[in-house]
Scaffold this motif. Structure first.
Motif, PDB file in Angstrom:
ATOM      1  N   GLU A  70       0.863  -1.180   0.000  1.00 46.45           N
ATOM      2  CA  GLU A  70       0.000   0.000   0.000  1.00 46.45           C
ATOM      3  C   GLU A  70       0.899   1.230   0.000  1.00 46.45           C
ATOM      4  O   GLU A  70       1.933   1.250   0.672  1.00 46.45           O
ATOM      5  CB  GLU A  70      -0.928  -0.005   1.217  1.00 46.45           C
ATOM      6  CG  GLU A  70      -1.953  -1.121   1.202  1.00 46.45           C
ATOM      7  CD  GLU A  70      -2.967  -0.971   0.079  1.00 46.45           C
ATOM      8  OE1 GLU A  70      -3.327   0.176  -0.258  1.00 46.45           O
ATOM      9  OE2 GLU A  70      -3.386  -2.001  -0.474  1.00 46.45           O
ATOM     10  N   PRO A  71       0.545   2.275  -0.754  1.00 46.79           N
ATOM     11  CA  PRO A  71       1.461   3.413  -0.947  1.00 46.79           C
ATOM     12  C   PRO A  71       1.979   4.055   0.343  1.00 46.79           C
ATOM     13  O   PRO A  71       3.179   4.292   0.472  1.00 46.79           O
ATOM     14  CB  PRO A  71       0.621   4.405  -1.761  1.00 46.79           C
ATOM     15  CG  PRO A  71      -0.397   3.573  -2.442  1.00 46.79           C
ATOM     16  CD  PRO A  71      -0.678   2.415  -1.528  1.00 46.79           C
ATOM     17  N   LYS A  72       1.106   4.350   1.285  1.00 44.37           N
ATOM     18  CA  LYS A  72       1.529   5.030   2.519  1.00 44.37           C
ATOM     19  C   LYS A  72       2.501   4.153   3.312  1.00 44.37           C
ATOM     20  O   LYS A  72       3.543   4.618   3.777  1.00 44.37           O
ATOM     21  CB  LYS A  72       0.288   5.369   3.353  1.00 44.37           C
ATOM     22  CG  LYS A  72       0.579   6.163   4.603  1.00 44.37           C
ATOM     23  CD  LYS A  72      -0.690   6.630   5.287  1.00 44.37           C
ATOM     24  CE  LYS A  72      -1.372   5.471   5.962  1.00 44.37           C
ATOM     25  NZ  LYS A  72      -2.428   5.836   6.889  1.00 44.37           N
ATOM     26  N   GLU A  73       2.175   2.878   3.454  1.00 42.01           N
ATOM     27  CA  GLU A  73       3.026   1.965   4.220  1.00 42.01           C
ATOM     28  C   GLU A  73       4.325   1.663   3.481  1.00 42.01           C
ATOM     29  O   GLU A  73       5.378   1.511   4.091  1.00 42.01           O
ATOM     30  CB  GLU A  73       2.280   0.667   4.542  1.00 42.01           C
ATOM     31  CG  GLU A  73       1.191   0.816   5.579  1.00 42.01           C
ATOM     32  CD  GLU A  73      -0.142   1.320   5.004  1.00 42.01           C
ATOM     33  OE1 GLU A  73      -0.225   1.594   3.775  1.00 42.01           O
ATOM     34  OE2 GLU A  73      -1.104   1.448   5.783  1.00 42.01           O
ATOM     35  N   TRP A  74       4.252   1.588   2.136  1.00 41.32           N
ATOM     36  CA  TRP A  74       5.465   1.320   1.359  1.00 41.32           C
ATOM     37  C   TRP A  74       6.440   2.488   1.482  1.00 41.32           C
ATOM     38  O   TRP A  74       7.646   2.291   1.641  1.00 41.32           O
ATOM     39  CB  TRP A  74       5.123   1.052  -0.107  1.00 41.32           C
ATOM     40  CG  TRP A  74       6.339   0.624  -0.874  1.00 41.32           C
ATOM     41  CD1 TRP A  74       7.049   1.371  -1.765  1.00 41.32           C
ATOM     42  CD2 TRP A  74       7.009  -0.633  -0.782  1.00 41.32           C
ATOM     43  NE1 TRP A  74       8.128   0.660  -2.235  1.00 41.32           N
ATOM     44  CE2 TRP A  74       8.121  -0.582  -1.646  1.00 41.32           C
ATOM     45  CE3 TRP A  74       6.782  -1.794  -0.047  1.00 41.32           C
ATOM     46  CZ2 TRP A  74       8.996  -1.648  -1.797  1.00 41.32           C
ATOM     47  CZ3 TRP A  74       7.651  -2.852  -0.203  1.00 41.32           C
ATOM     48  CH2 TRP A  74       8.744  -2.764  -1.064  1.00 41.32           C
ATOM     49  N   GLU A  75       5.918   3.699   1.431  1.00 41.62           N
ATOM     50  CA  GLU A  75       6.765   4.879   1.600  1.00 41.62           C
ATOM     51  C   GLU A  75       7.385   4.887   3.003  1.00 41.62           C
ATOM     52  O   GLU A  75       8.564   5.209   3.171  1.00 41.62           O
ATOM     53  CB  GLU A  75       5.953   6.158   1.378  1.00 41.62           C
ATOM     54  CG  GLU A  75       6.793   7.405   1.441  1.00 41.62           C
ATOM     55  CD  GLU A  75       5.987   8.666   1.141  1.00 41.62           C
ATOM     56  OE1 GLU A  75       6.278   9.694   1.788  1.00 41.62           O
ATOM     57  OE2 GLU A  75       5.091   8.629   0.288  1.00 41.62           O
ATOM     58  N   ALA A  76       6.602   4.509   4.003  1.00 42.57           N
ATOM     59  CA  ALA A  76       7.120   4.441   5.376  1.00 42.57           C
ATOM     60  C   ALA A  76       8.227   3.395   5.483  1.00 42.57           C
ATOM     61  O   ALA A  76       9.229   3.603   6.181  1.00 42.57           O
ATOM     62  CB  ALA A  76       5.994   4.129   6.355  1.00 42.57           C
ATOM     63  N   ARG A  77       8.071   2.275   4.785  1.00 44.62           N
ATOM     64  CA  ARG A  77       9.105   1.241   4.784  1.00 44.62           C
ATOM     65  C   ARG A  77      10.394   1.797   4.183  1.00 44.62           C
ATOM     66  O   ARG A  77      11.491   1.537   4.678  1.00 44.62           O
ATOM     67  CB  ARG A  77       8.639   0.014   4.000  1.00 44.62           C
ATOM     68  CG  ARG A  77       9.633  -1.117   4.019  1.00 44.62           C
ATOM     69  CD  ARG A  77       9.062  -2.342   3.279  1.00 44.62           C
ATOM     70  NE  ARG A  77       9.956  -3.463   3.405  1.00 44.62           N
ATOM     71  CZ  ARG A  77      11.042  -3.652   2.644  1.00 44.62           C
ATOM     72  NH1 ARG A  77      11.374  -2.783   1.718  1.00 44.62           N
ATOM     73  NH2 ARG A  77      11.808  -4.708   2.821  1.00 44.62           N
ATOM     74  N   GLN A  78      10.276   2.556   3.104  1.00 38.96           N
ATOM     75  CA  GLN A  78      11.460   3.161   2.496  1.00 38.96           C
ATOM     76  C   GLN A  78      12.106   4.156   3.459  1.00 38.96           C
ATOM     77  O   GLN A  78      13.333   4.264   3.530  1.00 38.96           O
ATOM     78  CB  GLN A  78      11.092   3.838   1.164  1.00 38.96           C
ATOM     79  CG  GLN A  78      10.469   2.907   0.137  1.00 38.96           C
ATOM     80  CD  GLN A  78      11.217   1.598  -0.052  1.00 38.96           C
ATOM     81  OE1 GLN A  78      12.420   1.595  -0.303  1.00 38.96           O
ATOM     82  NE2 GLN A  78      10.523   0.486   0.093  1.00 38.96           N
ATOM     83  N   ASP A  79      11.262   4.879   4.219  1.00 38.03           N
ATOM     84  CA  ASP A  79      11.785   5.795   5.244  1.00 38.03           C
ATOM     85  C   ASP A  79      12.558   5.022   6.309  1.00 38.03           C
ATOM     86  O   ASP A  79      13.618   5.469   6.761  1.00 38.03           O
ATOM     87  CB  ASP A  79      10.658   6.595   5.899  1.00 38.03           C
ATOM     88  CG  ASP A  79      10.026   7.620   4.972  1.00 38.03           C
ATOM     89  OD1 ASP A  79      10.618   7.928   3.905  1.00 38.03           O
ATOM     90  OD2 ASP A  79       8.919   8.104   5.308  1.00 38.03           O
ATOM     91  N   CYS A  80      12.035   3.861   6.720  1.00 40.77           N
ATOM     92  CA  CYS A  80      12.735   3.022   7.709  1.00 40.77           C
ATOM     93  C   CYS A  80      14.107   2.608   7.188  1.00 40.77           C
ATOM     94  O   CYS A  80      15.097   2.635   7.932  1.00 40.77           O
ATOM     95  CB  CYS A  80      11.924   1.770   8.025  1.00 40.77           C
ATOM     96  SG  CYS A  80      10.505   2.011   9.096  1.00 40.77           S
ATOM     97  N   LEU A  81      14.172   2.226   5.924  1.00 43.19           N
ATOM     98  CA  LEU A  81      15.453   1.823   5.341  1.00 43.19           C
ATOM     99  C   LEU A  81      16.439   2.990   5.291  1.00 43.19           C
ATOM    100  O   LEU A  81      17.628   2.821   5.572  1.00 43.19           O
ATOM    101  CB  LEU A  81      15.237   1.241   3.940  1.00 43.19           C
ATOM    102  CG  LEU A  81      14.504  -0.107   3.891  1.00 43.19           C
ATOM    103  CD1 LEU A  81      14.166  -0.470   2.450  1.00 43.19           C
ATOM    104  CD2 LEU A  81      15.325  -1.192   4.555  1.00 43.19           C
ATOM    105  N   ALA A  82      15.931   4.174   4.955  1.00 38.38           N
ATOM    106  CA  ALA A  82      16.796   5.367   4.927  1.00 38.38           C
ATOM    107  C   ALA A  82      17.285   5.696   6.336  1.00 38.38           C
ATOM    108  O   ALA A  82      18.464   6.026   6.531  1.00 38.38           O
ATOM    109  CB  ALA A  82      16.044   6.553   4.324  1.00 38.38           C
TER     110      ALA A  82
END
Length: 159
Positions: A76-88
């Motif tokens: 899901e877009p919001k959660e996927w973006e948050a996952r990318q934030d976690c990786l960063a």
């Protein structure tokens, strides 16, 4: 792979960056980060700054991990973006560890808990957890640098 000692633990990291297609975008393999060999000094510094606050009895985190898996698979877009934030944030944490910047590590772990983790898992925190954080922050005052959830249902089993 390069291996780096930390106390009695041996950490390994690849010296090559692996790129993989994931959801149509390039994602760096976090294992590609090489940590500075001064890990024993870092371990001592961390030991001087960390305070473990026990949050009570252990809980079954299976349902939380199932939720995280579903959100990963559905992308899901919001959660996927948050996952990318976690990786960063993780890459930034590894950089801060290399620099032995404990205040930055603490700020980043706090940010990870308050922002992307709670986007992925809306129930990542609760009144009990927030009260523990507030009381610990009050007890340590300006010496309180940040918070890191090591696990448990309110933390989503993330550490």
């Amino acid at each position: 792979p390069q291996h780096v000692p930390l106390g009695n633990v041996l950490y390994g990291a690849s010296d090559q960056s692996n790129k993989s297609k994931d959801n149509g975008s390039q994602v760096d393999d976090v294992n590609a980060t090489i940590i500075d060999p001064k890990m024993n000094e870092l371990a001592e510094t961390l030991q001087k700054h960390l305070v473990l606050v026990h949050g009570g009895m252990a809980q079954n985190v299976g349902p939380i991990l199932e939720l995280v898996t579903e959100k990963y698979l559905l992308r899901e877009p919001k959660e996927w973006e948050a996952r990318q934030d976690c990786l960063a944030i993780l890459r930034d944490i590894l950089d801060a560890l290399q620099q032995q910047d404990i205040a930055k590590v603490a700020a980043l772990t706090t940010r990870n808990f308050e922002e992307p983790l709670q986007t992925i898992i809306p129930g990542a925190s609760n009144f009990f957890t927030e009260t523990l954080i507030q009381r610990t922050q009050k007890a340590f005052g300006s010496d309180f640098l940040g918070f890191w959830m090591l696990g448990g249902a309110s933390g989503g089993g993330m550490g």
